[in-house]
Design a protein around this motif. Structure first.
Motif, PDB file in Angstrom:
ATOM      1  N   VAL A 193       6.177  -6.464  -8.010  1.00  0.00           N
ATOM      2  CA  VAL A 193       6.402  -5.973  -6.657  1.00  0.00           C
ATOM      3  C   VAL A 193       5.138  -5.223  -6.243  1.00  0.00           C
ATOM      4  O   VAL A 193       4.808  -4.195  -6.812  1.00  0.00           O
ATOM      5  CB  VAL A 193       7.645  -5.058  -6.596  1.00  0.00           C
ATOM      6  CG1 VAL A 193       7.759  -4.396  -5.226  1.00  0.00           C
ATOM      7  CG2 VAL A 193       8.901  -5.874  -6.900  1.00  0.00           C
ATOM      8  N   LEU A 197      16.287  -6.431  -3.728  1.00  0.00           N
ATOM      9  CA  LEU A 197      15.217  -7.235  -4.328  1.00  0.00           C
ATOM     10  C   LEU A 197      15.127  -7.026  -5.840  1.00  0.00           C
ATOM     11  O   LEU A 197      14.811  -7.942  -6.600  1.00  0.00           O
ATOM     12  CB  LEU A 197      13.906  -6.823  -3.651  1.00  0.00           C
ATOM     13  CG  LEU A 197      12.597  -7.380  -4.164  1.00  0.00           C
ATOM     14  CD1 LEU A 197      12.557  -8.870  -3.900  1.00  0.00           C
ATOM     15  CD2 LEU A 197      11.433  -6.700  -3.448  1.00  0.00           C
ATOM     16  N   VAL A 236       5.852  -5.818  -0.733  1.00  0.00           N
ATOM     17  CA  VAL A 236       6.655  -4.847   0.006  1.00  0.00           C
ATOM     18  C   VAL A 236       5.730  -4.108   0.962  1.00  0.00           C
ATOM     19  O   VAL A 236       4.751  -3.488   0.534  1.00  0.00           O
ATOM     20  CB  VAL A 236       7.360  -3.859  -0.945  1.00  0.00           C
ATOM     21  CG1 VAL A 236       7.909  -2.658  -0.173  1.00  0.00           C
ATOM     22  CG2 VAL A 236       8.497  -4.555  -1.687  1.00  0.00           C
ATOM     23  N   THR A 289       8.888  -8.030   2.193  1.00  0.00           N
ATOM     24  CA  THR A 289       9.980  -7.153   2.601  1.00  0.00           C
ATOM     25  C   THR A 289       9.374  -5.924   3.269  1.00  0.00           C
ATOM     26  O   THR A 289       8.486  -5.295   2.707  1.00  0.00           O
ATOM     27  CB  THR A 289      10.807  -6.709   1.376  1.00  0.00           C
ATOM     28  OG1 THR A 289      11.358  -7.874   0.752  1.00  0.00           O
ATOM     29  CG2 THR A 289      11.948  -5.783   1.773  1.00  0.00           C
ATOM     30  N   THR A 290       9.836  -5.620   4.458  1.00  0.00           N
ATOM     31  CA  THR A 290       9.333  -4.451   5.180  1.00  0.00           C
ATOM     32  C   THR A 290      10.366  -3.336   5.073  1.00  0.00           C
ATOM     33  O   THR A 290      11.562  -3.595   5.218  1.00  0.00           O
ATOM     34  CB  THR A 290       9.092  -4.816   6.660  1.00  0.00           C
ATOM     35  OG1 THR A 290       8.255  -5.963   6.694  1.00  0.00           O
ATOM     36  CG2 THR A 290       8.406  -3.690   7.403  1.00  0.00           C
ATOM     37  N   LEU A 312      14.864  -2.834  -0.837  1.00  0.00           N
ATOM     38  CA  LEU A 312      14.213  -2.908  -2.144  1.00  0.00           C
ATOM     39  C   LEU A 312      15.254  -3.002  -3.260  1.00  0.00           C
ATOM     40  O   LEU A 312      15.089  -3.762  -4.216  1.00  0.00           O
ATOM     41  CB  LEU A 312      13.311  -1.689  -2.358  1.00  0.00           C
ATOM     42  CG  LEU A 312      12.475  -1.700  -3.628  1.00  0.00           C
ATOM     43  CD1 LEU A 312      11.518  -2.889  -3.649  1.00  0.00           C
ATOM     44  CD2 LEU A 312      11.696  -0.404  -3.777  1.00  0.00           C
ATOM     45  N   HIS A 365       6.139 -10.358  -5.173  1.00  0.00           N
ATOM     46  CA  HIS A 365       6.843 -10.072  -3.934  1.00  0.00           C
ATOM     47  C   HIS A 365       6.100  -8.919  -3.247  1.00  0.00           C
ATOM     48  O   HIS A 365       5.837  -7.902  -3.878  1.00  0.00           O
ATOM     49  CB  HIS A 365       8.284  -9.672  -4.272  1.00  0.00           C
ATOM     50  CG  HIS A 365       9.196  -9.688  -3.107  1.00  0.00           C
ATOM     51  ND1 HIS A 365      10.260 -10.562  -2.999  1.00  0.00           N
ATOM     52  CD2 HIS A 365       9.197  -8.957  -1.976  1.00  0.00           C
ATOM     53  CE1 HIS A 365      10.877 -10.346  -1.850  1.00  0.00           C
ATOM     54  NE2 HIS A 365      10.242  -9.372  -1.217  1.00  0.00           N
ATOM     55  N   ASN A 369       5.453  -1.107   3.065  1.00  0.00           N
ATOM     56  CA  ASN A 369       6.107   0.194   3.246  1.00  0.00           C
ATOM     57  C   ASN A 369       5.558   0.908   4.494  1.00  0.00           C
ATOM     58  O   ASN A 369       4.572   0.497   5.054  1.00  0.00           O
ATOM     59  CB  ASN A 369       5.877   1.048   1.984  1.00  0.00           C
ATOM     60  CG  ASN A 369       6.651   2.360   2.037  1.00  0.00           C
ATOM     61  OD1 ASN A 369       7.716   2.443   2.651  1.00  0.00           O
ATOM     62  ND2 ASN A 369       6.121   3.398   1.408  1.00  0.00           N
ATOM     63  N   VAL A 409       3.215  -3.162  -3.587  1.00  0.00           N
ATOM     64  CA  VAL A 409       3.504  -2.342  -2.415  1.00  0.00           C
ATOM     65  C   VAL A 409       2.227  -2.183  -1.605  1.00  0.00           C
ATOM     66  O   VAL A 409       1.146  -1.938  -2.157  1.00  0.00           O
ATOM     67  CB  VAL A 409       4.037  -0.953  -2.822  1.00  0.00           C
ATOM     68  CG1 VAL A 409       4.467  -0.153  -1.590  1.00  0.00           C
ATOM     69  CG2 VAL A 409       5.187  -1.087  -3.806  1.00  0.00           C
TER      70      VAL A 409
END
Ligand SMILES: Nc1nc2c(ncn2[C@@H]2O[C@H](COP(=O)(O)OP(=O)(O)O)[C@@H](O)[C@H]2O)c(=O)[nH]1
Ligand SMILES: [Mg+2]
Ligand SMILES: [Zn+2]
Length: 293
Positions: free
Chosen positions: A84, A156, A115, A142-143, A153, A113, A117, A86
């Protein structure tokens, strides 16, 4: 003499490991084990006293991520389901860090993935647009706003073993604290003097998530190691290059300046992102000079 046990490494602090076995944590040492031990490795260890032991063997790994230390490879985490990464619009992100992270994940055969943020910040819309090509390359995005709601999250991460990575200041510690009650990760909000001490120690920990699954955090680490890779591995870690494999004039084309290179043609036509190719070229040079060490 007690019999050897099997366990899982849940924390690594230099040569000192925490191994979880039968519901108990054993503090183990590696005794300079060749090759090293990664967080989340399955190991065989021999108890040496109450709650202590020595590692005898690392069991076969499903995959492995490396830590980045100047021209040296150190193991980071093994047997993970996803990376993940970020990112955030503030502080200003570096394309290169994201690309290198995605390359390391792909080379290890681990899905990544992204993210995004700090969705509460107005600058986020700009970064969301900039990340569109990555979604086209197949990376999920993913936001969220770590400070407000981490539900996206949680979904996920549920039931999976994930490694968290990203530049300093993107909100990793904030996410860990929201995900793991009692994790007590130092965030940028705490006085920087306190943080400085914390961040110099390189330790890696696997935190169990309340809803099942684990998150592996390595405070202070921003980037995976890539020095173990060869040029071939590197090419294969770029899906947009891989897609064109076999279309260059030379079968061993490195897509740097060769004539009739399908990758360079796609680059000129704007079908490959310039920054991706630049990072690739930089990595080829870096790995070749590192190979001389
Ligand atoms: N505006 C905004 N700030 C955030 C958010 N998440 C974290 N931050 C702030 O970003 C800074 C860095 O956060 P931290 O968790 O320490 O980042 P790390 O360096 O990646 O561990 C801190 O001041 C956080 O309060 C968010 O969702 N929105
Ligand atoms: Mg942090
Ligand atoms: Zn080529």
């Amino acid at each position: 003499m007690s019999a050897s046990l099997q366990g899982r490494v849940v924390a690594v602090h230099g040569q000192h490991l925490h191994v979880l076995s039968g519901g108990e944590v054993h503090e183990c040492v590696t005794r300079g084990k060749k090759g090293g031990v990664a967080c989340n490795d399955q190991v065989i260890f021999k108890p040496t006293g109450p709650g202590t032991g020595v590692i005898e063997k690392v069991l076969q790994r499903r995959n492995l991520l490396y830590r980045s230390i100047a021209h040296r490879t150190k193991l980071l985490a093994a047997n993970v389901d996803q990376v993940v990464v970020v990112t955030a619009a503030v502080p200003a992100p570096r394309d290169e860090l994201l690309i290198r992270t995605l390359v390391a994940s792909a080379a290890a055969g681990i899905p990544a993935h992204i993210v995004l943020n700090k969705a509460d910040l107005p600058e986020t819309a700009w970064l969301y647009t900039r990340l569109r090509p990555y979604r086209e390359l197949g990376y999920d995005l993913t936001t969220l706003t770590a400070k407000a709601d981490i539900a996206p999250l949680r979904a996920l991460l549920a039931g999976k073993t994930s490694v968290l990575v990203g530049a300093s200041g993107v909100g990793k510690s904030t996410l860990i604290n929201a995900l793991v009650p009692g994790a007590n990760a130092g965030t940028g909000d705490i006085s920087s003097a306190l943080n400085a001490g914390r961040h110099t120690t390189t330790h890696t920990r696997a935190f169990p998530l309340p809803g099942g699954g684990e998150i592996i955090d390595s405070p202070g680490m921003q980037e995976f190691g890539l020095y173990h890779l060869g040029t071939e591995d590197l090419m294969n870690a770029f899906p947009e290059f891989r897609e064109l494999s076999g279309r260059c004039r030379f079968h061993n084309c490195r897509h740097l300046k060769e004539p009739d290179c399908a990758v360079l043609e796609a680059l000129r036509a704007g079908r490959i992102l310039e920054e991706r190719w630049r990072v690739y070229r930089g990595l080829v040079r870096e790995l070749e000079s590192a190979a001389a060490y």
